[in-house]
Write a protein that holds these residues in place. Structure first.
Motif, PDB file in Angstrom:
ATOM      1  N   LEU A 134      -2.609 -13.092   3.651  1.00  0.00           N
ATOM      2  CA  LEU A 134      -2.368 -11.649   3.626  1.00  0.00           C
ATOM      3  C   LEU A 134      -3.694 -10.848   4.313  1.00  0.00           C
ATOM      4  N   ASP A 135      -3.478  -9.781   4.939  1.00  0.00           N
ATOM      5  CA  ASP A 135      -4.629  -8.903   5.421  1.00  0.00           C
ATOM      6  C   ASP A 135      -5.386  -8.484   4.270  1.00  0.00           C
ATOM      7  N   ILE A 158       6.783   1.222   5.764  1.00  0.00           N
ATOM      8  CA  ILE A 158       6.502   0.225   4.780  1.00  0.00           C
ATOM      9  C   ILE A 158       7.660  -0.390   4.349  1.00  0.00           C
ATOM     10  N   LYS A 201       9.124  -4.454   2.130  1.00  0.00           N
ATOM     11  CA  LYS A 201       8.696  -5.465   1.475  1.00  0.00           C
ATOM     12  C   LYS A 201       9.455  -6.627   2.130  1.00  0.00           C
ATOM     13  N   ASN A 202       8.763  -7.825   2.294  1.00  0.00           N
ATOM     14  CA  ASN A 202       9.239  -8.906   3.135  1.00  0.00           C
ATOM     15  C   ASN A 202       8.959 -10.283   2.537  1.00  0.00           C
ATOM     16  N   TYR A 211       4.062  -7.045   1.490  1.00  0.00           N
ATOM     17  CA  TYR A 211       4.527  -5.518   2.097  1.00  0.00           C
ATOM     18  C   TYR A 211       3.854  -5.639   3.538  1.00  0.00           C
ATOM     19  N   ARG A 212       4.760  -5.274   4.358  1.00  0.00           N
ATOM     20  CA  ARG A 212       4.253  -5.083   5.671  1.00  0.00           C
ATOM     21  C   ARG A 212       4.108  -3.511   5.901  1.00  0.00           C
ATOM     22  N   ASN A 258       3.121  -0.179   8.566  1.00  0.00           N
ATOM     23  CA  ASN A 258       2.630   0.266   9.911  1.00  0.00           C
ATOM     24  C   ASN A 258       2.170   1.531   9.748  1.00  0.00           C
ATOM     25  N   LYS A 278      -0.734  -2.790  12.232  1.00  0.00           N
ATOM     26  CA  LYS A 278      -0.052  -3.381  11.376  1.00  0.00           C
ATOM     27  C   LYS A 278      -0.735  -4.231  10.234  1.00  0.00           C
ATOM     28  N   TYR A 279      -0.225  -3.934   9.104  1.00  0.00           N
ATOM     29  CA  TYR A 279      -0.890  -4.714   8.026  1.00  0.00           C
ATOM     30  C   TYR A 279      -0.027  -5.412   7.090  1.00  0.00           C
ATOM     31  N   THR A 280      -0.572  -6.425   6.147  1.00  0.00           N
ATOM     32  CA  THR A 280       0.315  -7.214   5.200  1.00  0.00           C
ATOM     33  C   THR A 280      -0.694  -6.943   3.885  1.00  0.00           C
TER      34      THR A 280
END
Ligand SMILES: Cc1cc2nc3c(=O)[nH]c(=O)nc-3n(C[C@H](O)[C@H](O)[C@H](O)COP(=O)(O)OP(=O)(O)OC[C@H]3O[C@@H](n4cnc5c(N)ncnc54)[C@H](O)[C@@H]3O)c2cc1C
Length: 372
Positions: free
Chosen positions: A6-7, A124, A126-127, A131-132, A134, A139-141
């Motif tokens: 993850l980022d 935002i 949940k995946n 979390y993803r 924007n 784009k971040y995780t």
């Protein structure tokens, strides 16, 4: 996706007091942390409506620099619109929020946080357990989300969390009136801030204030939102009180802004690795509307809860422990104050009883020792 891919471990939306303290504590504890802030931070940033009054304990705790203090005060002068007055001793300062918030976000930055300003949250979701996020720029995780984006939290809106009830929202109006130091000294006193009350003929549940900064008087008014009939004319009524009118004679309007203060908890403050801190969670003193120190403490407690739950392998307890830790530190008192608020603002008699007690005791003592 593995956590290590993850980022960020902790992703914080909003660089107000809640977000910056959460960021600092997270980075100090070794979490890879990012804060996004939709505005430009610092002197050129957007003005934030706030009385800007903070107690001396907080000034000492964060070692707030003298040159960033706008004004020091020694007392809160209490005015009831029917003529009663009182005075509550208490040392504190007034600050401009762009200066104060920048100081806190610098602390976060110095702890190793990635801070992105002028970058609002757009989406935002949940995946697969993370979390993803924007924004307008990227784009971040991330694994954990701290919603520190204030009373109208976009984060929690997108995630579909319930909003505050109308009884838990105060509508405020603020005018910044530019004037001289001399005028403030003559009209308001060199070291006092002022609050104005009156249920029947003034503000049903709330109060108004004159909080002087160095060469500006912050003129504020707040009323429970569902009791507001016409905010402009109700604010005008405040400006027309003889004491207020006289104080503002030689001043010039600089800024005019409406804003909300939540005065009771959001229906939930945690779900699925998302923590609501500060105003986003309604973590504010329901009687005074003071929120800066509680935003800071809730930001810190959210991260400490993550750390302890990870250490003890109790991630299923994040939500219950977050609220429990908040309760232990201060939230139990704020919850009791929320109940007492309805009793205090029932009529002018109960309000005056509170004000006379408030001269001698802290509001937490009045509520917890049932002095009312
Ligand atoms: C008129 C008024 C007077 C007040 N006076 C006092 C006072 O004298 N003393 C006191 O202690 N408290 C006072 N308060 C309360 C205090 O201002 C708040 O409790 C405090 O600011 C809460 O801090 P926070 O970090 O939770 O939220 P905020 O300070 O509201 O910070 C939220 C941050 O999130 C950012 N943001 C919002 N949306 C997004 C997005 N989509 N993407 C990225 N960033 C976003 C915002 O720009 C903001 O910087 C007052 C409030 C009002 C309205």
């Amino acid at each position: 996706m593995e956590d290590s891919n993850l980022d960020f471990d902790v992703f914080i939306i909003g660089a107000g007091p809640g977000g910056s303290i959460a960021g600092r504590v997270a980075a100090e504890n070794g979490y890879k942390t990012c804060i996004i802030e939709k505005e430009v931070i610092g002197d050129k940033g957007r003005y934030k409506a706030c009385g800007g009054a903070i107690g001396w304990e907080l000034v000492e705790e964060i070692d707030y620099p003298e040159d960033k203090i706008s004004r020091s005060f020694e007392s809160l002068e209490l005015h009831h619109v029917d003529g009663d007055t009182g005075s509550k001793k208490g040392k504190g300062i007034t600050i401009w929020r762009n200066v104060f918030d920048k100081f806190l976000s610098d602390m976060a930055l110095n702890s190793g946080v990635t801070l992105k300003e002028n970058e609002p949250l757009i989406h935002i979701e949940k995946n697969n357990g993370f979390y993803r996020i924007n924004t307008n720029k990227g784009k971040y995780t991330a694994k954990y989300i701290i919603a520190a984006d204030g009373a109208t939290s976009t984060t929690l809106k997108i995630l579909g969390w319930p909003y505050f009830t109308k009884e838990n929202i105060v509508l405020t109006i603020t005018k910044e009136m530019k004037t001289s130091k001399e005028n403030i000294k003559n009209k308001l006193g060199d070291d006092a801030i002022h609050a104005f009350f009156g249920i029947e003929s003034f503000i049903p549940i709330g109060y108004a204030w004159l909080f002087p900064k160095a060469e500006t008087i912050t003129v504020g008014w707040g009323n429970q939102i569902n009791l507001v009939k016409n905010s402009r004319s109700e604010f005008k009524k405040f400006e027309n009180l003889p004491f207020v009118k006289n104080s503002l004679i030689d001043s010039k309007l600089n800024i005019y802004k409406a804003h909300l203060i939540p005065v009771g908890l959001r229906p939930k403050i945690y779900e699925n690795n998302v923590f609501a801190v500060g105003d986003a969670g309604g973590i504010v003193d329901p009687i005074s509307g003071k929120g800066i120190p509680y935003a800071m403490m809730s930001g810190q407690i959210a991260i400490e809860t993550i750390k302890n739950c990870e250490k003890r392998d109790k991630l299923d307890k994040l939500g219950t422990l977050y609220e429990k830790n908040l309760d232990r530190r201060f939230l139990r008192v704020l919850k009791a104050k929320r109940i007492a608020r309805d009793q205090i603002f029932k009529n002018d008699e109960s309000l005056k009883r509170f004000l006379s007690l408030w001269e001698k005791y802290r509001s937490s003592e009045i509520v917890m020792k049932r002095l009312l």
